[in-house]
Scaffold this motif. Sequence first.
Motif, PDB file in Angstrom:
ATOM      1  N   ALA A 119     -60.869  68.726 -53.965  1.00 57.82           N
ATOM      2  CA  ALA A 119     -61.085  70.046 -54.576  1.00 57.82           C
ATOM      3  C   ALA A 119     -59.778  70.733 -54.937  1.00 57.82           C
ATOM      4  O   ALA A 119     -59.782  71.700 -55.693  1.00 57.82           O
ATOM      5  N   TYR A 120     -58.683  70.254 -54.405  1.00 56.13           N
ATOM      6  CA  TYR A 120     -57.394  70.932 -54.572  1.00 56.13           C
ATOM      7  C   TYR A 120     -56.602  70.343 -55.732  1.00 56.13           C
ATOM      8  O   TYR A 120     -56.570  69.133 -55.928  1.00 56.13           O
ATOM      9  N   ASP A 121     -55.944  71.242 -56.467  1.00 60.78           N
ATOM     10  CA  ASP A 121     -55.327  70.863 -57.730  1.00 60.78           C
ATOM     11  C   ASP A 121     -53.825  70.620 -57.650  1.00 60.78           C
ATOM     12  O   ASP A 121     -53.294  69.761 -58.340  1.00 60.78           O
ATOM     13  N   SER A 122     -53.137  71.383 -56.835  1.00 58.19           N
ATOM     14  CA  SER A 122     -51.686  71.254 -56.739  1.00 58.19           C
ATOM     15  C   SER A 122     -51.288  71.126 -55.277  1.00 58.19           C
ATOM     16  O   SER A 122     -51.818  71.839 -54.425  1.00 58.19           O
ATOM     17  N   TRP A 123     -50.322  70.236 -55.019  1.00 61.96           N
ATOM     18  CA  TRP A 123     -49.916  69.923 -53.647  1.00 61.96           C
ATOM     19  C   TRP A 123     -48.413  70.028 -53.481  1.00 61.96           C
ATOM     20  O   TRP A 123     -47.648  69.757 -54.410  1.00 61.96           O
ATOM     21  N   GLY A 124     -48.018  70.402 -52.262  1.00 63.97           N
ATOM     22  CA  GLY A 124     -46.614  70.368 -51.911  1.00 63.97           C
ATOM     23  C   GLY A 124     -46.220  68.996 -51.395  1.00 63.97           C
ATOM     24  O   GLY A 124     -47.052  68.089 -51.300  1.00 63.97           O
ATOM     25  N   GLN A 125     -44.944  68.854 -51.060  1.00 68.31           N
ATOM     26  CA  GLN A 125     -44.423  67.569 -50.584  1.00 68.31           C
ATOM     27  C   GLN A 125     -44.654  67.353 -49.093  1.00 68.31           C
ATOM     28  O   GLN A 125     -44.514  66.232 -48.603  1.00 68.31           O
ATOM     29  N   GLY A 126     -44.982  68.406 -48.394  1.00 69.11           N
ATOM     30  CA  GLY A 126     -45.267  68.272 -46.970  1.00 69.11           C
ATOM     31  C   GLY A 126     -44.085  68.650 -46.091  1.00 69.11           C
ATOM     32  O   GLY A 126     -42.928  68.559 -46.496  1.00 69.11           O
TER      33      GLY A 126
ATOM     34  N   ALA B 251     -51.767  73.262 -50.283  1.00 65.23           N
ATOM     35  CA  ALA B 251     -52.404  72.937 -51.548  1.00 65.23           C
ATOM     36  C   ALA B 251     -53.069  74.164 -52.150  1.00 65.23           C
ATOM     37  O   ALA B 251     -53.460  75.090 -51.425  1.00 65.23           O
ATOM     38  N   VAL B 252     -53.192  74.143 -53.473  1.00 62.38           N
ATOM     39  CA  VAL B 252     -53.817  75.239 -54.217  1.00 62.38           C
ATOM     40  C   VAL B 252     -55.072  74.722 -54.906  1.00 62.38           C
ATOM     41  O   VAL B 252     -55.045  73.670 -55.555  1.00 62.38           O
ATOM     42  N   ASP B 253     -56.132  75.460 -54.768  1.00 64.15           N
ATOM     43  CA  ASP B 253     -57.417  75.117 -55.386  1.00 64.15           C
ATOM     44  C   ASP B 253     -57.797  76.247 -56.338  1.00 64.15           C
ATOM     45  O   ASP B 253     -58.007  77.368 -55.893  1.00 64.15           O
ATOM     46  N   TYR B 254     -57.893  75.933 -57.639  1.00 68.00           N
ATOM     47  CA  TYR B 254     -58.223  76.969 -58.611  1.00 68.00           C
ATOM     48  C   TYR B 254     -59.707  77.260 -58.589  1.00 68.00           C
ATOM     49  O   TYR B 254     -60.435  76.982 -59.532  1.00 68.00           O
ATOM     50  N   SER B 255     -60.109  77.810 -57.465  1.00 66.50           N
ATOM     51  CA  SER B 255     -61.512  78.127 -57.250  1.00 66.50           C
ATOM     52  C   SER B 255     -61.566  79.317 -56.307  1.00 66.50           C
ATOM     53  O   SER B 255     -60.655  79.525 -55.512  1.00 66.50           O
ATOM     54  N   THR B 256     -62.634  80.077 -56.419  1.00 67.63           N
ATOM     55  CA  THR B 256     -62.804  81.202 -55.504  1.00 67.63           C
ATOM     56  C   THR B 256     -63.616  80.811 -54.279  1.00 67.63           C
ATOM     57  O   THR B 256     -63.902  81.648 -53.437  1.00 67.63           O
TER      58      THR B 256
ATOM     59  N   VAL C  40     -47.796  74.235 -61.611  1.00 63.90           N
ATOM     60  CA  VAL C  40     -47.605  75.026 -60.402  1.00 63.90           C
ATOM     61  C   VAL C  40     -46.812  74.215 -59.382  1.00 63.90           C
ATOM     62  O   VAL C  40     -47.112  73.061 -59.125  1.00 63.90           O
ATOM     63  N   GLN C  41     -45.804  74.853 -58.825  1.00 61.24           N
ATOM     64  CA  GLN C  41     -45.009  74.200 -57.784  1.00 61.24           C
ATOM     65  C   GLN C  41     -45.424  74.780 -56.427  1.00 61.24           C
ATOM     66  O   GLN C  41     -45.585  75.982 -56.285  1.00 61.24           O
ATOM     67  N   VAL C  42     -45.576  73.884 -55.469  1.00 59.36           N
ATOM     68  CA  VAL C  42     -45.975  74.290 -54.131  1.00 59.36           C
ATOM     69  C   VAL C  42     -44.930  73.758 -53.157  1.00 59.36           C
ATOM     70  O   VAL C  42     -44.650  72.554 -53.151  1.00 59.36           O
ATOM     71  N   VAL C  43     -44.353  74.637 -52.356  1.00 56.38           N
ATOM     72  CA  VAL C  43     -43.279  74.243 -51.446  1.00 56.38           C
ATOM     73  C   VAL C  43     -43.577  74.754 -50.047  1.00 56.38           C
ATOM     74  O   VAL C  43     -43.782  75.953 -49.851  1.00 56.38           O
ATOM     75  N   GLU C  44     -43.574  73.824 -49.088  1.00 55.28           N
ATOM     76  CA  GLU C  44     -43.794  74.185 -47.686  1.00 55.28           C
ATOM     77  C   GLU C  44     -42.468  74.305 -46.950  1.00 55.28           C
ATOM     78  O   GLU C  44     -41.479  73.675 -47.332  1.00 55.28           O
ATOM     79  N   SER C  45     -42.492  75.063 -45.878  1.00 58.81           N
ATOM     80  CA  SER C  45     -41.328  75.175 -45.000  1.00 58.81           C
ATOM     81  C   SER C  45     -41.797  75.559 -43.604  1.00 58.81           C
ATOM     82  O   SER C  45     -42.940  75.971 -43.421  1.00 58.81           O
ATOM     83  N   GLY C  46     -40.909  75.371 -42.622  1.00 60.23           N
ATOM     84  CA  GLY C  46     -41.207  75.825 -41.274  1.00 60.23           C
ATOM     85  C   GLY C  46     -41.563  74.746 -40.278  1.00 60.23           C
ATOM     86  O   GLY C  46     -41.802  75.040 -39.114  1.00 60.23           O
ATOM     87  N   GLY C  47     -41.601  73.504 -40.700  1.00 62.75           N
ATOM     88  CA  GLY C  47     -41.916  72.444 -39.754  1.00 62.75           C
ATOM     89  C   GLY C  47     -40.777  72.217 -38.777  1.00 62.75           C
ATOM     90  O   GLY C  47     -39.703  72.797 -38.901  1.00 62.75           O
ATOM     91  N   GLY C  48     -41.020  71.366 -37.785  1.00 63.92           N
ATOM     92  CA  GLY C  48     -39.982  71.066 -36.815  1.00 63.92           C
ATOM     93  C   GLY C  48     -40.534  70.405 -35.585  1.00 63.92           C
ATOM     94  O   GLY C  48     -41.672  69.936 -35.572  1.00 63.92           O
ATOM     95  N   LEU C  49     -39.703  70.383 -34.553  1.00 64.02           N
ATOM     96  CA  LEU C  49     -40.061  69.764 -33.274  1.00 64.02           C
ATOM     97  C   LEU C  49     -40.310  70.863 -32.247  1.00 64.02           C
ATOM     98  O   LEU C  49     -39.500  71.787 -32.109  1.00 64.02           O
TER      99      LEU C  49
END
Length: 123
Positions: free
Chosen positions: A109-116, A96-101, A1-10
């Motif tokens: 607890a989280y399985d997949s992470w983005g780069q930030g 992050a994604v956690d394969y749990s309900t 699973v790929q996780v990609v964040e966006s929207g950061g800034g100053l």
Amino acid sequence: VQVVESGGGLVQAGGSLRLSCAASGRTRRLYTMGWFRQAPGKEREFVAAIKYNGGSASYADSVKGRFTISRDNAKNTVALQMNSLKPEDTAVYYCAVDYSTVVHTTIDAYDSWGQGTQVTVSS
């Protein structure tokens, strides 16, 4: 699973930012998505998380009433609306994604992470 964040800034203190996160690949149908952040010299900490059906969310005390997490399962995305930002919110924000309900608030607890994505709030 790929996780990609966006929207950061100053942004100036008191302002708003909206972060987005997209999960792709072999995403399972039921999972929790969360946001964490890490400021310079500090440990990564929980910010917010939302259950797979969007029916339950959890927030860190430091962001309650200012941040709102939401998700769109059709698009496998989650957003973090951040209002009334403070200089102490400055950090790299991770999705992050956690394969749990269950809505977990711990890093392990989280399985997949983005780069930030960097969020900087100036005073």
